[in-house]
Motif scaffolding. Structure first.
Motif, PDB file in Angstrom:
ATOM      1  N   ILE A  11      94.267  75.311 -31.576  1.00 54.01           N
ATOM      2  CA  ILE A  11      93.057  76.132 -31.615  1.00 54.01           C
ATOM      3  C   ILE A  11      93.469  77.533 -32.027  1.00 54.01           C
TER       4      ILE A  11
ATOM      5  N   ILE B 236      92.656  81.286 -32.854  1.00 52.83           N
ATOM      6  CA  ILE B 236      91.675  82.375 -32.788  1.00 52.83           C
ATOM      7  C   ILE B 236      92.345  83.635 -33.306  1.00 52.83           C
TER       8      ILE B 236
ATOM      9  N   ALA C 170      95.691  79.132 -28.012  1.00 59.41           N
ATOM     10  CA  ALA C 170      94.445  79.864 -28.264  1.00 59.41           C
ATOM     11  C   ALA C 170      94.550  81.283 -27.729  1.00 59.41           C
TER      12      ALA C 170
ATOM     13  N   LEU D 210      94.670  84.894 -29.854  1.00 62.37           N
ATOM     14  CA  LEU D 210      93.665  85.928 -29.592  1.00 62.37           C
ATOM     15  C   LEU D 210      94.359  87.276 -29.392  1.00 62.37           C
TER      16      LEU D 210
ATOM     17  N   VAL E 147      88.598  91.098 -32.750  1.00 64.25           N
ATOM     18  CA  VAL E 147      88.550  89.870 -31.959  1.00 64.25           C
ATOM     19  C   VAL E 147      87.269  89.089 -32.208  1.00 64.25           C
ATOM     20  N   ALA E 148      86.139  89.796 -32.293  1.00 62.16           N
ATOM     21  CA  ALA E 148      84.874  89.098 -32.508  1.00 62.16           C
ATOM     22  C   ALA E 148      84.906  88.316 -33.817  1.00 62.16           C
TER      23      ALA E 148
ATOM     24  N   ILE F  72      86.907  85.176 -33.360  1.00 62.20           N
ATOM     25  CA  ILE F  72      86.111  84.168 -32.649  1.00 62.20           C
ATOM     26  C   ILE F  72      85.070  83.578 -33.584  1.00 62.20           C
ATOM     27  N   ASN F  73      84.506  84.429 -34.467  1.00 53.79           N
ATOM     28  CA  ASN F  73      83.518  83.907 -35.410  1.00 53.79           C
ATOM     29  C   ASN F  73      84.122  82.904 -36.376  1.00 53.79           C
TER      30      ASN F  73
ATOM     31  N   MET G 186      86.447  80.904 -35.688  1.00 57.20           N
ATOM     32  CA  MET G 186      86.553  79.665 -34.924  1.00 57.20           C
ATOM     33  C   MET G 186      85.190  78.993 -34.808  1.00 57.20           C
ATOM     34  N   LEU G 187      84.147  79.815 -34.540  1.00 53.81           N
ATOM     35  CA  LEU G 187      82.799  79.264 -34.415  1.00 53.81           C
ATOM     36  C   LEU G 187      82.356  78.593 -35.715  1.00 53.81           C
TER      37      LEU G 187
ATOM     38  N   PHE H 203      83.843  75.194 -35.842  1.00 55.42           N
ATOM     39  CA  PHE H 203      83.245  74.284 -34.865  1.00 55.42           C
ATOM     40  C   PHE H 203      81.845  73.877 -35.276  1.00 55.42           C
TER      41      PHE H 203
ATOM     42  N   LEU I  52      88.660  77.781 -20.578  1.00 56.45           N
ATOM     43  CA  LEU I  52      89.075  79.161 -20.766  1.00 56.45           C
ATOM     44  C   LEU I  52      87.804  79.992 -20.873  1.00 56.45           C
TER      45      LEU I  52
ATOM     46  N   GLU J 202      88.112  71.520 -26.867  1.00 60.20           N
ATOM     47  CA  GLU J 202      87.774  72.735 -27.598  1.00 60.20           C
ATOM     48  C   GLU J 202      86.300  73.095 -27.450  1.00 60.20           C
TER      49      GLU J 202
ATOM     50  N   MET K 220      85.539  75.629 -24.957  1.00 59.98           N
ATOM     51  CA  MET K 220      85.971  76.962 -25.353  1.00 59.98           C
ATOM     52  C   MET K 220      84.917  77.615 -26.254  1.00 59.98           C
ATOM     53  N   LEU K 221      84.366  76.808 -27.160  1.00 60.30           N
ATOM     54  CA  LEU K 221      83.314  77.286 -28.053  1.00 60.30           C
ATOM     55  C   LEU K 221      82.095  77.710 -27.240  1.00 60.30           C
TER      56      LEU K 221
ATOM     57  N   ALA L  89      82.677  80.975 -25.670  1.00 59.69           N
ATOM     58  CA  ALA L  89      82.535  82.070 -26.631  1.00 59.69           C
ATOM     59  C   ALA L  89      81.058  82.363 -26.875  1.00 59.69           C
TER      60      ALA L  89
ATOM     61  N   PHE M 196      78.809  85.938 -26.057  1.00 54.65           N
ATOM     62  CA  PHE M 196      77.851  86.640 -26.917  1.00 54.65           C
ATOM     63  C   PHE M 196      76.497  86.745 -26.216  1.00 54.65           C
TER      64      PHE M 196
ATOM     65  N   ILE N 234      90.321  90.094 -22.711  1.00 52.05           N
ATOM     66  CA  ILE N 234      91.647  89.990 -23.317  1.00 52.05           C
ATOM     67  C   ILE N 234      92.726  90.372 -22.315  1.00 52.05           C
TER      68      ILE N 234
END
Lengths: 305, 289
Positions: free
Chosen positions: A36, A38, A93, A97, A229-230, A233-234, A236-237, A240, B32, B92, B95-96, B99, B103, B222
């Motif tokens: 994973i 990030i 992951a 990050l 970081v955002a 994560i995006n 990764m999104l 997915f 996580l 996973e 985890m998504l 996230a 938001f 973090i």
């Protein structure tokens, strides 16, 4: 469609989608070996800075500096990957990050990156010519720069996804899939998992680097916060939401997420609320991604196999 | 030097409280929780509203934060994480979801409390001055002591109460615990609520010192990840050790490298990566969680 609606800014949106999906496809490749990732924002930022520094300080042509940015990123990722690719699952992951944060802080503190002020007024790409024949004209002489970047980004995206598709269906692709399922087993039947992991990770970072590099050239500026970081994560999104089992997942995911975000702009302060609710709903309803919907299934099942 | 060490212990106590919640959730459900920092911010804002706006006693405000976050945690577990963990084959997905939740909470916090930096009046005035070696305001001492009290209470709860024992059993081996008659669904929910509550308490305590604003959720997450990685994911003693180590490093680093600013964090990050490449499971973690 864009001509009809008259919204020329959609070209910019589509260009961004193309570039971000290139970086996302890199993230997808690391998923493919069962990690994973990030940390793509770190490489996108590094790529952006390499181009910015080469173009502004050393007058290197844009067309040369983009591949250099990509190679630089894949070289760095080999050094870092050699140690962190031993980590698995959630641990990998988390460390990736942290890597994004490291990249941001490095950009802040190094003298060459100009700290928090960043580098601005990066020149537009110049002309590309071989033996005096102009292949690509100087961007600053063009009437519509956005359109030119749009073509560059889309052509590059097509190449990347074609290459990715080829890679996944090649011998290395099959080996990567064996890593995703069981590393010990793969290693016991003679797959050199260490080398393979590093190759996959460096290709992934290469894609992140060139995606970030072109992105920076379009906005003609780069700051430590350009990719943070955002953004990681995006990335990764994107993967997915598009669906992790499909090569073209990152492309669809990026299109959906970026366009969705853009369209929701009209809702003002509720933008983030609606956006995040949609993402949560998507995860609840379609845990395997958009491409697992039945309408896409017919064409994609055949392609992936 | 004494001053630096005192600051380190004080920071460490706060950090350990944050990391405890994260590691508890990870140990129980293998999730996580990206939204941990946002839960911390929410706790801070609840305390701000109750103590700063309604002018109720500080203790009531902390309790309000704890209860609110426990409810939020329980609801999130029941309606979001449980169905996703049940339906999807990949870890996973959770985890998504986390996230996405981060938001979502960010958006909710922004809408409810605005984007301004908020602070509350001091709980107690005055500064303790011990021979000019250690100078520390009384409210910091109070907050530090409260944080350590909460940590000790939490450890005692995990060690000696029935739900605590059940949760430790779950963390060790889910299937075995279930076979021994532990109600997995109930204790997962309790654990998630407890983890969120710890984040809320930490937020509530710290709002009286550093204030709170809607943007700090991500950076706090973090930091919490780093502490958990130092100590080893899913181990309670590890989270406490990680919290104190990070607090101490920050306190020393900011004093020694005061001229370089962000250099401290860069050094901490880099040394963390080197440390993890030698010992991937952290100080006290089990290999591969």
């Amino acid at each position: 469609m864009i001509e009809i609606s008259g919204r020329w800014d959609y070209y910019y949106t589509l260009t961004s989608v193309a570039l971000l999906s290139i970086a996302s496809s890199g993230v997808w490749l690391t998923f493919y070996i069962g990690r994973i990732n990030i940390g793509q924002g770190a490489y996108a930022l590094a790529g952006g800075y390499v181009v910015a520094i080469l173009v502004t300080k050393y007058d290197v042509s844009f067309w040369l500096s983009v591949p250099i940015a990509g190679l630089f990123c894949s070289f760095v990722s080999m050094l870092i990957g050699a140690s962190i690719l031993r980590l698995r699952g959630v641990y990998f992951a988390m460390i990736t990050l942290v890597l994004t944060e490291v990249a941001k802080l490095t950009a802040m503190s190094l003298p060459i990156t100009n700290g928090a002020k960043g580098i601005s007024s990066i020149a537009l790409p110049g002309e590309l010519s071989i033996f005096g024949i102009i292949i690509i004209p100087d961007f600053s002489t063009l009437a519509n720069v956005k359109l030119a970047f749009y073509y560059v980004a889309v052509i590059l995206m097509i190449f990347v996804f074609a290459g990715m598709y080829r890679l996944v269906n090649s011998r290395i692709g099959h080996l990567c899939r064996s890593l995703q399922q069981n590393e010990e087993l793969a290693s016991s039947i003679g797959v050199n998992i260490t080398i393979l992991r590093i190759i996959a990770y460096s290709i992934s970072s290469f894609l992140g680097g060139i995606g970030g590099a072109i992105f920076v050239s379009i906005s003609q500026s780069v700051y430590p916060t350009t990719f943070q970081v955002a953004d990681s994560i995006n990335f990764m999104l994107n993967v997915f939401v598009g669906g992790m089992g499909y090569v073209f997942g990152p492309m669809i995911g990026t299109l959906f997420i970026y366009f969705g975000w853009d369209l929701l702009f009209t809702t003002g302060k509720y933008q983030l609320l609606i956006y995040s609710s949609i993402i949560i709903a998507l995860i609840l309803v379609l845990p395997n991604g958009l491409l697992s919907l039945r309408i896409f299934n017919k064409s994609n099942k055949r392609e992936i196999k | 030097m004494e001053q630096v060490l005192t600051n380190g212990v004080y920071l460490g106590a706060q950090y350990a409280l944050i990391a405890l919640g994260l590691t508890l959730i990870f140990a129980l459900m293998n999730v996580l929780n990206f939204a941990h920092g946002q839960m911390y911010v929410l706790g801070g804002f609840v305390t701000y509203t109750v103590y700063g706006q309604f002018e109720m006693p500080f203790v009531v405000a902390i309790l309000a934060s704890a209860v609110t976050l426990a409810i939020v945690g329980a609801l999130v577990e029941k309606f979001l994480f449980r169905p996703v963990l049940k339906n999807s084959e990949r870890e996973e997905s959770s985890m998504l979801l986390a996230a996405g939740l981060a938001f979502f909470l960010d958006a909710v916090i922004l809408l409810l409390f605005g984007e301004k930096q908020r602070g509350v009046p001091k709980i107690i005035d005055g500064v303790m001055n011990w021979d000019f070696l250690i100078i520390i305001p009384y409210d910091r001492i109070l907050i530090g002591v409260l944080a350590i009290t909460f940590i000790v209470t939490f450890i005692l709860f995990m060690q000696y109460s029935k739900p605590g024992r059940a949760m430790r059993a779950l963390a060790q081996d889910k299937v075995a615990a279930q076979l021994m008659g532990v109600n997995v669904t109930r204790y997962s929910m309790l654990g998630f609520a407890l983890g969120a509550m710890l984040a809320g308490i930490a937020g509530g305590l710290l709002v009286s010192i550093v204030g709170v604003n809607s943007g700090i959720g991500g950076p706090i997450s973090i930091k919490a990840f780093m502490m958990v990685m130092i100590g080893g994911a899913g181990v309670i003693s590890g989270a406490i050790a990680g919290g104190f180590i990070l607090g101490m490093l920050e306190s020393i680093g900011l004093t020694v490298l005061v001229a370089y600013g962000d250099m401290t964090y860069l050094l901490i990050f880099v040394s963390l990566m080197i440390f993890l490449s030698i010992r991937p499971q952290g100080l006290m973690g089990k290999p591969w969680g």
